[in-house]
Write an enzyme that holds these catalytic residues in place. Structure first.
Site: not given
Ligand code: URA
Length: 447
Positions: A86, A165, A172, A187, A191
């Protein structure tokens, strides 16, 4: 759903600087996912957390409850350790498209769930969708079927993955509570942990084109991400990487795919090849196919030079509905109607390139979205001809812009002139990778 807690009391507790228990945190996430508490209450809670901070236990409970708000994919029927990467987001960061086929060609299954562009940064899904016919929207059955067949799947977030999320992120976004490390880490990790991985490599970016502008903030984020990975029993290694100039030369969806095609033939820009080999080498190591990261890097180079990675790329493009003829013949891809060049007004050296402004310029030309409804133009974007440290003469081209929206050219040209600084002295090169962060801590790292 249990109503053993009163949401107003929990907001008050957080507002007054006290810590919540894991159970209390989990209640809020669960109740919100089930629409049992209101947006305005969760907004107040998010802001209280943002202003007063969250401890490690609260952060872990937040991640766990977001993760468990949906399905955690079980890929145990697929042999081998499943590993993903990621990136926290950058400009010209197309590395997923290179390392996914490289790592799977080296024998490590890669279940990759990616996102769309966010603000000035590009998103892997948008890049993939610039390949005609390529789809990333699939149900879990198909997700498991593709990875079983090819050791690789490139998907978008399904509604079953971390639905909390999705709701919390949207809230947010409109309550100025995005830039808070426990929320960002929760977050991202909810995932990633849901997609069925055993280990994770993180590219945590800092600098003008990153969400974290300073190395210190990026280290704090990397440490939070690695800690969460460890809490969930996943080996996690993060690198801190420089986003003070775009990665590679191309910014924009198809332009980036094109640059990846060249890289998969071993013909990529130096920064792209170096970083993608480091990240894929680390993934291969975590996938137990190499005894060390160095050996993993060698294997990455090998699958590129023997053509296996490129073949894997063709296979996955075809499996996911894409037209592989443009991958085999990138010159056949349609071109933007308008092209313009930014020519240097002085001679000297490129001292800096503000990645944020270059990302915004590319977005304005059509490569990104300003609203959720905006449609991306796959051919729009920017191709750099020079990078930081390069010598430039007066009148020489710094970059070329591509667009189908001629009305944007004037303002983008002005923005881009402001983004590129030229000086008479050659600047000292900045390092591409500065630190590594894993279960043993954070330390300097030289690539
Ligand atoms: N990427 C995400 O998946 N979540 C965040 O809060 C910021 C960047």
């Amino acid at each position: 759903m249990s109503t053993k807690y009163n949401i107003v009391s929990l907001i008050r507790k957080k507002r007054d600087g006290q810590s919540l228990t894991s159970d209390e945190m989990k209640y809020i996430v669960q109740a919100y996912t089930l629409n049992d508490i209101e947006d305005y209450q969760v907004s107040a809670f998010l802001m209280a957390g943002f202003l007063n901070g969250m401890n490690t236990e609260e952060s872990a409970a937040l991640t766990e409850s977001m993760l468990n708000s949906g399905i955690v994919v079980d890929l145990s029927s697929i042999p081998g350790k499943k590993v993903d990467k990621h990136s926290t987001g950058g400009v010209g960061d197309k590395l997923s498209l290179i390392l996914a086929p490289v790592v799977s060609a080296a024998g490590v299954p890669v279940p990759m769930i990616s996102g769309r562009g966010l603000g000035h940064t590009g998103g892997t899904l948008d890049k993939l969708e610039s390949i005609p016919g390529f789809y990333t929207d699939m149900n879990l059955e198909r997700y498991v079927e593709i990875i079983s067949k090819y050791n690789l799947v490139l998907a978008g977030q399904t509604k079953e993955i971390a639905p909390a999320d999705k709701k919390l992120y949207a809230l947010r976004d409109v309550t100025a509570t995005v830039e808070f490390i426990p929320y960002i880490a929760g977050s991202i990790m909810s995932k990633k942990l849901a997609e069925g991985i055993d280990a994770l490599v993180l590219d945590v970016k800092y600098g003008s084109g990153a969400f974290m502008k300073t190395i210190d903030d990026a280290i704090e984020l990397a440490e939070a991400l690695v800690r969460i990975g460890g809490q969930f029993g996943k080996r996690t290694i993060a690198y801190l990487t420089n986003m003070n100039q775009p990665l590679g030369f191309n910014i924009g969806n198809w332009l980036e795919v094109e640059e990846c095609i060249h890289a998969l033939h071993g013909d990529g820009p130096d920064d792209i090849l170096k970083l993608s080999n480091l990240l894929s080498g680390t993934m291969i190591y975590l996938g137990d196919k190499a005894g060390s990261v160095q050996e993993g890097i060698k294997m990455s180079e090998e699958v590129i030079s023997n053509g296996k990675a490129f073949q894997k790329w063709i296979d996955i493009v075809e499996e996911q509905g894409g037209d592989s003829s443009v991958i085999k013949n990138p010159e056949s891809y349609p071109k933007a109607t308008y092209e313009f060049e930014l020519q240097s007004k002085n001679e000297g050296f490129i001292r800096s390139m503000n990645s944020y402004d270059i990302g915004m310029g590319s977005l304005e030309l059509g490569a990104g979205r300003k609203t959720i409804e905006d449609v991306i133009d796959p051919v729009a974007g920017i191709s750099l001809k020079k990078k930081v440290g390069d010598k430039i003469s007066k009148g020489e081209t710094i970059l070329t812009g591509f667009t189908n929206k001629p009305a944007t050219i004037e303002a983008v040209t002005e923005l881009l002139y402001g983004a590129v600084e030229i000086s008479s002295e050659q600047p000292k090169p900045e390092r591409l990778v500065t630190h590594i962060c894993d279960s043993e801590g954070t330390r300097a790292f030289e690539l």
